[in-house]
Design a protein around this motif. Structure first.
Motif, mmCIF file in Angstrom:
data_model
loop_
_atom_site.group_PDB
_atom_site.id
_atom_site.type_symbol
_atom_site.label_atom_id
_atom_site.label_comp_id
_atom_site.label_asym_id
_atom_site.label_seq_id
_atom_site.Cartn_x
_atom_site.Cartn_y
_atom_site.Cartn_z
ATOM 1 N N UNK A 211 0.844 -1.201 0.000
ATOM 2 C CA UNK A 211 0.000 0.000 0.000
ATOM 3 C C UNK A 211 0.877 1.246 0.000
ATOM 4 N N UNK A 212 1.889 1.235 0.843
ATOM 5 C CA UNK A 212 2.774 2.413 0.944
ATOM 6 C C UNK A 212 3.515 2.665 -0.371
ATOM 7 N N UNK A 213 4.028 1.582 -0.968
ATOM 8 C CA UNK A 213 4.729 1.732 -2.259
ATOM 9 C C UNK A 213 3.793 2.322 -3.316
ATOM 10 N N UNK A 214 2.566 1.805 -3.310
ATOM 11 C CA UNK A 214 1.588 2.251 -4.302
ATOM 12 C C UNK A 214 1.282 3.745 -4.133
ATOM 13 N N UNK A 215 1.144 4.171 -2.891
ATOM 14 C CA UNK A 215 0.782 5.577 -2.653
ATOM 15 C C UNK A 215 1.922 6.507 -3.058
ATOM 16 N N UNK A 216 3.131 6.103 -2.800
ATOM 17 C CA UNK A 216 4.282 6.933 -3.220
ATOM 18 C C UNK A 216 4.254 7.108 -4.746
ATOM 19 N N UNK A 217 4.016 6.012 -5.447
ATOM 20 C CA UNK A 217 3.977 6.046 -6.917
ATOM 21 C C UNK A 217 2.791 6.898 -7.404
ATOM 22 N N UNK B 167 -13.096 3.118 -5.165
ATOM 23 C CA UNK B 167 -14.539 2.913 -5.020
ATOM 24 C C UNK B 167 -14.881 2.618 -3.577
ATOM 25 N N UNK B 168 -16.027 2.017 -3.381
ATOM 26 C CA UNK B 168 -16.475 1.673 -2.034
ATOM 27 C C UNK B 168 -15.634 0.494 -1.533
ATOM 28 N N UNK B 169 -15.060 0.652 -0.353
ATOM 29 C CA UNK B 169 -14.211 -0.399 0.212
ATOM 30 C C UNK B 169 -15.101 -1.486 0.800
ATOM 31 N N UNK B 170 -14.844 -2.717 0.421
ATOM 32 C CA UNK B 170 -15.728 -3.808 0.823
ATOM 33 C C UNK B 170 -15.340 -4.380 2.192
ATOM 34 N N UNK B 171 -16.203 -5.285 2.669
ATOM 35 C CA UNK B 171 -16.048 -5.813 4.019
ATOM 36 C C UNK B 171 -14.824 -6.673 4.220
ATOM 37 N N UNK B 172 -14.203 -7.131 3.122
ATOM 38 C CA UNK B 172 -13.036 -7.995 3.292
ATOM 39 C C UNK B 172 -11.719 -7.218 3.300
ATOM 40 N N UNK B 173 -11.780 -5.895 3.310
ATOM 41 C CA UNK B 173 -10.552 -5.091 3.389
ATOM 42 C C UNK B 173 -9.897 -5.280 4.757
ATOM 43 N N UNK B 174 -8.585 -5.052 4.785
ATOM 44 C CA UNK B 174 -7.851 -5.218 6.049
ATOM 45 C C UNK B 174 -7.601 -3.854 6.692
ATOM 46 N N UNK B 175 -7.842 -3.826 7.985
ATOM 47 C CA UNK B 175 -7.674 -2.575 8.730
ATOM 48 C C UNK B 175 -6.235 -2.064 8.618
ATOM 49 N N UNK B 176 -5.255 -2.978 8.705
ATOM 50 C CA UNK B 176 -3.852 -2.530 8.671
ATOM 51 C C UNK B 176 -3.513 -1.863 7.330
ATOM 52 N N UNK B 177 -4.189 -2.300 6.267
ATOM 53 C CA UNK B 177 -3.949 -1.655 4.968
ATOM 54 C C UNK B 177 -4.597 -0.271 4.908
ATOM 55 N N UNK B 178 -5.779 -0.153 5.520
ATOM 56 C CA UNK B 178 -6.450 1.160 5.560
ATOM 57 C C UNK B 178 -5.614 2.156 6.361
ATOM 58 N N UNK B 179 -5.067 1.697 7.466
ATOM 59 C CA UNK B 179 -4.225 2.581 8.291
ATOM 60 C C UNK B 179 -2.936 2.925 7.540
ATOM 61 N N UNK B 180 -2.377 1.928 6.857
ATOM 62 C CA UNK B 180 -1.140 2.166 6.091
ATOM 63 C C UNK B 180 -1.364 3.225 5.019
ATOM 64 N N UNK B 181 -2.550 3.236 4.444
ATOM 65 C CA UNK B 181 -2.881 4.235 3.416
ATOM 66 C C UNK B 181 -2.776 5.650 3.992
ATOM 67 N N UNK B 182 -3.339 5.839 5.165
ATOM 68 C CA UNK B 182 -3.312 7.174 5.789
ATOM 69 C C UNK B 182 -1.876 7.561 6.157
ATOM 70 N N UNK B 183 -1.153 6.620 6.750
ATOM 71 C CA UNK B 183 0.215 6.927 7.198
ATOM 72 C C UNK B 183 1.121 7.256 6.018
ATOM 73 N N UNK B 184 0.983 6.482 4.945
ATOM 74 C CA UNK B 184 1.828 6.734 3.762
ATOM 75 C C UNK B 184 1.474 8.072 3.122
ATOM 76 N N UNK B 185 0.199 8.392 3.156
ATOM 77 C CA UNK B 185 -0.236 9.665 2.560
ATOM 78 C C UNK B 185 0.415 10.844 3.267
ATOM 79 N N UNK B 186 0.513 10.753 4.566
ATOM 80 C CA UNK B 186 1.149 11.851 5.310
ATOM 81 C C UNK B 186 2.665 11.864 5.102
#
Lengths: 390, 56
Positions: free
Chosen positions: A343-349, A366-385
């Motif tokens: 996730x972090x690599x993707x956001x940098x790119x 799109x709409x994030x489905x129920x099988x998404x992982x919390x650690x990936x959602x958090x990683x998205x925010x952290x990498x964005x910052x």
């Protein structure tokens, strides 16, 4: 002004600057708490959908400490008790129709028949009350009966109750966390209003060949109502965009000629009608809109925020960049099948390719489905910052 | 068809226009603006409730 109020103002400025195609201090980040949260809270999806207090509590517990800008909302898209009160046929909800941990399902039917076009076009709101509501609601099958009248009272009361509870929750989340709500108002492309809930996919596609003039007339009749729905009433806020999930306009539901003829003119008129009143649309382009990017340039500058789902992101940037803010960049599948590192690599790119000159909001496609992982959602925010500072 | 069941073809944001209701009330001894404002607020609520079901 306290710390949270200052944070709110900073995030608001970041959001508005990006929507105006400018370059804020850092890339704004949009975030929502989706159905995936239930895996981490020991609750069933049915509890989250039915119990608004539980649903809002889960969000209230999740938000503190997360550094993002734009909040997209909690896990329950609908409040099933209102649908139950009306005997709605539109959905199967968790625990009633589907398993308590399954997401909802839309029950698509031709709730409006082909022979209803003329009456609908003549007076859409009256047709909805006199025919559509009884068609979609088992409790309203005998209008004027005891059951029907009670169901309408309960349905309208539930609509108001849900609105009040959610408004209070959003107020609390804003005050306690300094986050900015994504938008106000809700609308759709007129063709989607007709094709989703009224005629259904099969019905509307047959209509394109059998009664094309009725489809066009219906879209024209719906357009001023969809402008009104997007504006969320007279005198309502115009700082934030209205949410507009766009469905049948995605390639290849319609061929390009059908898209040009039936989908685009009334959607364009809806956007222009809103923009004339200063209201922007979050053009939530679900699916692939790559073949239509050039047509979208016909819209007034900055009148939409274009959501990138499976549209070719680089082409969207090349064609729409500078004219419209782009939002997205994170495939929803990455949050399910990826890892925090990926996730972090993707956001940098993504930032390198899409955000370098501003006019970009990081979000899931799109709409994030129920099988998404919390650690990936958090990683998205952290990498964005980490990578998102200009 | 009774008077109240005539087709109204209301504008966006409206279910029963104030003008229709006002004509039914007839003489209006008080401040019309106060009554009209609240009528239209509730009318707008009803409109949003109706269209909610079509905009799913």
């Amino acid at each position: 002004m306290n710390e949270k109020e200052m944070l709110y103002q900073k995030r608001l400025e970041r959001y508005i600057t990006a929507m105006d195609c400018g370059k804020p201090d850092m890339v704004p980040v949009a975030f929502g708490v989706g159905e995936w949260i239930t895996k981490y809270t020991g609750t069933t999806l049915q509890e989250i959908y039915y119990d608004l207090d539980k649903s809002t509590d889960v969000v209230s517990e999740m938000l503190p400490g997360l550094d993002f800008d734009i909040f997209k909302g909690g896990p329950a898209l609908w409040w099933p008790p209102m649908f139950d009160a009306m005997g709605s046929k539109l959905y199967k909800f968790p625990g009633i129709g589907v398993d308590e941990n399954s997401t909802f399902q839309f029950n698509e039917q031709e709730y409006m028949k082909a022979e209803d076009y003329d009456e609908f076009i003549a007076s859409p709101t009256e047709w909805l009350v006199n025919h559509y509501l009884p068609n979609i609601s088992t409790e309203l099958e005998n209008p004027g009966s005891y059951r029907s009248t009670v169901a309408l009272i309960k349905g309208a009361a539930a609509f108001a109750m849900q609105g009040g509870i959610m408004a209070a929750a959003w107020g609390k989340w804003t005050v306690e966390n300094g986050i900015v709500g994504q938008g106000t108002g809700f609308t759709k492309a007129p063709f989607d209003t007709l094709g989703d809930a009224l005629r259904g996919m099969k019905g509307v596609l047959l209509d394109l060949r059998r009664r094309p003039e009725k489809v066009l007339a219906a879209c024209d009749a719906i357009t001023p109502h969809n402008v009104n729905c997007g504006l969320a009433g007279p005198g309502a806020d115009t700082r934030f965009p209205c949410f507009a999930p766009l469905h049948r306009g995605a390639y290849p539901f319609l061929n390009p000629k059908q898209w040009d003829t039936f989908y685009w003119p009334s959607l364009k008129a809806t956007i222009e009608g809103m923009w004339a009143k200063g209201k922007r649309m979050l053009f939530y382009a679900e699916g692939d809109w790559t073949p239509y990017l050039e047509k979208i340039l016909e819209l007034p500058d900055k009148s939409i925020v274009f959501q990138i789902d499976t549209t070719d992101a680089k082409k969207a940037k090349k064609i729409l960049g500078g004219r419209f803010c782009l939002q997205g960049g994170v495939p929803t599948t990455l949050l399910t099948y990826g890892t925090p590192e990926k996730v972090k690599e993707h956001i940098k790119r993504t930032f390198d390719e899409l955000a370098y000159d501003g006019g970009f909001i990081l979000d899931t496609g799109g709409v994030v489905m129920g099988d998404a992982k919390k650690e990936n959602a958090i990683a998205m925010i952290e990498a964005a910052r980490k990578y998102g500072i200009y | 068809m009774s008077e109240k069941e005539k087709t109204l073809n209301p504008d966006p944001g409206v279910c029963v226009p104030w003008e229709v209701k006002k004509a039914e009330i007839g003489e209006f001894p008080g401040n019309e603006a106060i009554t009209k404002k609240e009528w239209e607020k509730l009318d707008d609520f009803a409109y949003n409730f109706i269209w909610f079901w079509a905009q799913r």
